[in-house]
Structures are given as C-alpha cells and as structure tokens.
Design a protein around this motif. Structure first.
Motif, PDB file in Angstrom:
ATOM      1  N   THR A   1      -0.783   5.524   8.711  1.00  0.00           N
ATOM      2  CA  THR A   1      -0.044   6.628   9.334  1.00  0.00           C
ATOM      3  C   THR A   1       0.384   7.642   8.291  1.00  0.00           C
ATOM      4  OG1 THR A   1       0.735   5.122  11.047  1.00  0.00           O
ATOM      5  CG2 THR A   1       1.913   7.203  10.819  1.00  0.00           C
ATOM      6  N   GLU A   2       0.899   7.160   7.176  1.00  0.00           N
ATOM      7  CA  GLU A   2       1.310   8.064   6.099  1.00  0.00           C
ATOM      8  C   GLU A   2       0.137   8.892   5.592  1.00  0.00           C
ATOM      9  OE1 GLU A   2       3.956   6.900   2.785  1.00  0.00           O
ATOM     10  OE2 GLU A   2       4.183   5.032   3.909  1.00  0.00           O
ATOM     11  N   LEU A   3      -0.990   8.223   5.381  1.00  0.00           N
ATOM     12  CA  LEU A   3      -2.183   8.910   4.884  1.00  0.00           C
ATOM     13  C   LEU A   3      -2.596  10.027   5.837  1.00  0.00           C
ATOM     14  CD1 LEU A   3      -5.181   7.170   3.302  1.00  0.00           C
ATOM     15  CD2 LEU A   3      -5.602   8.719   5.192  1.00  0.00           C
ATOM     16  N   ILE A   4      -2.631   9.721   7.116  1.00  0.00           N
ATOM     17  CA  ILE A   4      -3.045  10.718   8.109  1.00  0.00           C
ATOM     18  C   ILE A   4      -2.038  11.858   8.194  1.00  0.00           C
ATOM     19  CG2 ILE A   4      -3.410  11.086  10.588  1.00  0.00           C
ATOM     20  CD1 ILE A   4      -4.636   8.191  10.586  1.00  0.00           C
ATOM     21  N   LEU A   5      -0.764  11.533   8.248  1.00  0.00           N
ATOM     22  CA  LEU A   5       0.259  12.573   8.345  1.00  0.00           C
ATOM     23  C   LEU A   5       0.266  13.487   7.118  1.00  0.00           C
ATOM     24  CD1 LEU A   5       3.250  10.648   9.975  1.00  0.00           C
ATOM     25  CD2 LEU A   5       1.710  12.323  11.046  1.00  0.00           C
ATOM     26  N   ASN A   6       0.082  12.899   5.939  1.00  0.00           N
ATOM     27  CA  ASN A   6       0.036  13.717   4.715  1.00  0.00           C
ATOM     28  C   ASN A   6      -1.139  14.684   4.745  1.00  0.00           C
ATOM     29  OD1 ASN A   6       2.328  12.521   3.667  1.00  0.00           O
ATOM     30  ND2 ASN A   6       1.197  11.075   2.395  1.00  0.00           N
TER      31      ASN A   6
ATOM     32  N   TYR B   1      -7.083   3.527   2.164  1.00  0.00           N
ATOM     33  CA  TYR B   1      -7.339   3.006   3.504  1.00  0.00           C
ATOM     34  C   TYR B   1      -8.287   1.802   3.450  1.00  0.00           C
ATOM     35  CZ  TYR B   1      -8.923   2.599   8.293  1.00  0.00           C
ATOM     36  OH  TYR B   1      -9.247   2.105   9.526  1.00  0.00           O
ATOM     37  N   GLN B   2      -9.347   1.903   2.664  1.00  0.00           N
ATOM     38  CA  GLN B   2     -10.293   0.787   2.538  1.00  0.00           C
ATOM     39  C   GLN B   2      -9.593  -0.464   2.014  1.00  0.00           C
ATOM     40  OE1 GLN B   2     -13.254   2.854   0.133  1.00  0.00           O
ATOM     41  NE2 GLN B   2     -14.729   2.690   1.820  1.00  0.00           N
ATOM     42  N   ASN B   3      -8.730  -0.288   1.022  1.00  0.00           N
ATOM     43  CA  ASN B   3      -7.988  -1.430   0.483  1.00  0.00           C
ATOM     44  C   ASN B   3      -7.049  -2.022   1.534  1.00  0.00           C
ATOM     45  OD1 ASN B   3      -9.271  -1.162  -1.987  1.00  0.00           O
ATOM     46  ND2 ASN B   3      -7.615   0.047  -2.876  1.00  0.00           N
ATOM     47  N   PHE B   4      -6.439  -1.162   2.329  1.00  0.00           N
ATOM     48  CA  PHE B   4      -5.556  -1.611   3.406  1.00  0.00           C
ATOM     49  C   PHE B   4      -6.334  -2.481   4.398  1.00  0.00           C
ATOM     50  CE2 PHE B   4      -3.588  -0.921   7.618  1.00  0.00           C
ATOM     51  CZ  PHE B   4      -2.303  -1.356   7.353  1.00  0.00           C
ATOM     52  N   VAL B   5      -7.515  -2.026   4.784  1.00  0.00           N
ATOM     53  CA  VAL B   5      -8.338  -2.770   5.732  1.00  0.00           C
ATOM     54  C   VAL B   5      -8.762  -4.114   5.128  1.00  0.00           C
ATOM     55  CG1 VAL B   5     -10.555  -2.762   6.964  1.00  0.00           C
ATOM     56  CG2 VAL B   5      -9.107  -0.721   6.962  1.00  0.00           C
ATOM     57  N   LYS B   6      -9.139  -4.106   3.861  1.00  0.00           N
ATOM     58  CA  LYS B   6      -9.579  -5.337   3.196  1.00  0.00           C
ATOM     59  C   LYS B   6      -8.483  -6.390   3.165  1.00  0.00           C
ATOM     60  CE  LYS B   6     -12.925  -3.251   0.060  1.00  0.00           C
ATOM     61  NZ  LYS B   6     -13.217  -2.904  -1.342  1.00  0.00           N
ATOM     62  N   THR B   7      -7.223  -5.980   3.092  1.00  0.00           N
ATOM     63  CA  THR B   7      -6.125  -6.942   3.003  1.00  0.00           C
ATOM     64  C   THR B   7      -5.510  -7.267   4.365  1.00  0.00           C
ATOM     65  OG1 THR B   7      -4.484  -5.192   2.621  1.00  0.00           O
ATOM     66  CG2 THR B   7      -5.515  -6.192   0.658  1.00  0.00           C
ATOM     67  N   GLY B   8      -6.124  -6.780   5.429  1.00  0.00           N
ATOM     68  CA  GLY B   8      -5.586  -6.990   6.769  1.00  0.00           C
ATOM     69  C   GLY B   8      -5.428  -8.449   7.150  1.00  0.00           C
ATOM     70  N   GLU B   9      -6.440  -9.241   6.868  1.00  0.00           N
ATOM     71  CA  GLU B   9      -6.389 -10.665   7.215  1.00  0.00           C
ATOM     72  C   GLU B   9      -5.226 -11.355   6.488  1.00  0.00           C
ATOM     73  OE1 GLU B   9      -9.491 -14.194   6.657  1.00  0.00           O
ATOM     74  OE2 GLU B   9     -10.308 -12.471   7.764  1.00  0.00           O
TER      75      GLU B   9
ATOM     76  N   TYR C   1       7.251  -7.060   9.412  1.00  0.00           N
ATOM     77  CA  TYR C   1       6.792  -5.728   9.816  1.00  0.00           C
ATOM     78  C   TYR C   1       6.238  -4.965   8.620  1.00  0.00           C
ATOM     79  CZ  TYR C   1       9.793  -6.111  14.070  1.00  0.00           C
ATOM     80  OH  TYR C   1      10.408  -6.480  15.229  1.00  0.00           O
ATOM     81  N   SER C   2       6.965  -5.031   7.509  1.00  0.00           N
ATOM     82  CA  SER C   2       6.551  -4.295   6.306  1.00  0.00           C
ATOM     83  C   SER C   2       5.237  -4.829   5.766  1.00  0.00           C
ATOM     84  CB  SER C   2       7.642  -4.381   5.239  1.00  0.00           C
ATOM     85  OG  SER C   2       8.772  -3.650   5.653  1.00  0.00           O
ATOM     86  N   VAL C   3       5.075  -6.135   5.784  1.00  0.00           N
ATOM     87  CA  VAL C   3       3.812  -6.728   5.329  1.00  0.00           C
ATOM     88  C   VAL C   3       2.669  -6.219   6.198  1.00  0.00           C
ATOM     89  CG1 VAL C   3       2.514  -8.893   5.158  1.00  0.00           C
ATOM     90  CG2 VAL C   3       4.855  -8.778   4.283  1.00  0.00           C
ATOM     91  N   LEU C   4       2.861  -6.227   7.508  1.00  0.00           N
ATOM     92  CA  LEU C   4       1.811  -5.739   8.417  1.00  0.00           C
ATOM     93  C   LEU C   4       1.498  -4.270   8.180  1.00  0.00           C
ATOM     94  CD1 LEU C   4       2.804  -7.479  11.756  1.00  0.00           C
ATOM     95  CD2 LEU C   4       0.743  -7.918  10.392  1.00  0.00           C
ATOM     96  N   ALA C   5       2.547  -3.488   7.940  1.00  0.00           N
ATOM     97  CA  ALA C   5       2.364  -2.051   7.716  1.00  0.00           C
ATOM     98  C   ALA C   5       1.815  -1.760   6.328  1.00  0.00           C
ATOM     99  CB  ALA C   5       3.689  -1.319   7.904  1.00  0.00           C
ATOM    100  N   GLY C   6       1.942  -2.712   5.417  1.00  0.00           N
ATOM    101  CA  GLY C   6       1.522  -2.474   4.040  1.00  0.00           C
ATOM    102  C   GLY C   6       2.426  -1.476   3.352  1.00  0.00           C
ATOM    103  N   SER C   7       3.684  -1.426   3.785  1.00  0.00           N
ATOM    104  CA  SER C   7       4.615  -0.418   3.293  1.00  0.00           C
ATOM    105  C   SER C   7       6.050  -0.914   3.411  1.00  0.00           C
ATOM    106  CB  SER C   7       4.454   0.859   4.127  1.00  0.00           C
ATOM    107  OG  SER C   7       5.462   1.787   3.860  1.00  0.00           O
ATOM    108  N   GLU C   8       6.901  -0.429   2.525  1.00  0.00           N
ATOM    109  CA  GLU C   8       8.324  -0.763   2.583  1.00  0.00           C
ATOM    110  C   GLU C   8       9.068   0.092   3.606  1.00  0.00           C
ATOM    111  OE1 GLU C   8       9.228  -0.052  -1.517  1.00  0.00           O
ATOM    112  OE2 GLU C   8       8.705  -2.092  -2.102  1.00  0.00           O
TER     113      GLU C   8
END
Length: 158
Positions: free
Chosen positions: A5-10, A26-34, A91-98
């Motif tokens: 969301t941050e990436l898109i909004l920026n 984004y690619q790194n975010f997807v890779k760590t989803g599991e 929630y933060s872990v899922l979002a990948g953000s604090e």
C-alpha cells in the motif's frame, strides 16, 4: 498500512509508476509471504499461552506490580492489553511494516500508562517476557523476523 500500500500510494502521489527499486521491494514482500503468514498463525494460535507464560515470567522478575496484586480485574486488564499487542504484532508481520503498531498501538501509549500510574519500565519488561515466550515457539529465522516488532513496542515505551 502494508509495504505494498505504501509503495502504491507513494508512486501515485507523484503520478508515476513504481520505480525498479520499489518493484524489488514488492518482490521481496511476496517472497516472504509464506513466512509472514506462518508467524502470524503461530502468534494467533498461541496468544493465550504467550500471555499466560509471559505474565508468569514477568511476575518472577517484577513481583510487585499492579497485574500481580491479587486484584483479578487488574490482572485481566493487563493480560487483555498484552494479547492486544500480540495481535498488533501479528498485523504488522502480515503487513511487513511497523505501521499497524504505530498507528493503532504506540501513539499515546506513554501517556496512557503514565495516567494509569503503571511504570513504563514494567511494560517494557513485560513486553520482553512476551517476546521471549513468542520466540520460543518459532524457528530461528521466524524469531528473527518477529523480534523487530516486539523491539519497536519496547523502544516506543523507552
């Protein structure tokens, strides 16, 4: 707010497409989803255990505290708040953000605990105990990932 969301909004605020560096994020975010899902699941399925064992550990270290005063209402309120922080960390872990921690859980936290006359050092120690209990349920790699979110809460109280 998630990293995505941050990436898109920026990018949108500047009327542009995401830059290659942002696409890599984004690619790194997807890779760590599991991994992020696995960690959130461990926290959700073990919240009560984390709170119960973390509280017991805290009371061993800090026996004279409102949550251990024999007042069942205070104990229940403190443990409810502890469970709330476990949920916010998930929630933060899922979002990948604090951001979820910051926006929902840490703004005004010092003032609240000061108004309740609960020493901040006690809350920090309690979070440390919850962190230790949560990490004991995870692999080393998962523990490393979630550790930063517990640390964020502790820093916000210092």
């Amino acid at each position: 707010m998630s990293i995505v969301t941050e990436l898109i909004l920026n990018a949108d605020s500047e009327s542009r497409y995401p830059a290659p560096k942002e696409i890599q994020v984004y690619q790194n975010f997807v890779k760590t989803g599991e991994q992020r899902i696995r960690i959130a699941k461990i926290l959700a399925e073990n919240e009560q255990r984390i709170v119960q064992n973390g509280s017991a550990r805290f009371w061993e270290r800090v026996p004279n505290t409102p949550s251990n005063s024999g007042n069942e209402r205070k104990t229940a309120s403190c443990q409810r708040d502890q469970g709330w922080y476990i949920r916010l960390i998930a929630y933060s872990v899922l979002a990948g953000s604090e951001k979820p921690l910051e926006e929902i859980g840490t703004i005004g936290i010092k003032e609240m605990y000061n108004n309740l006359e609960i020493p901040l050092r006690n809350i920090v120690e309690c979070m440390r105990c919850l962190k230790e209990e949560a990490l004991s349920l995870m692999s080393e790699e998962d523990a490393l990932e979630v550790s930063a979110y517990f640390d964020y809460v502790m820093r916000s109280l210092s």
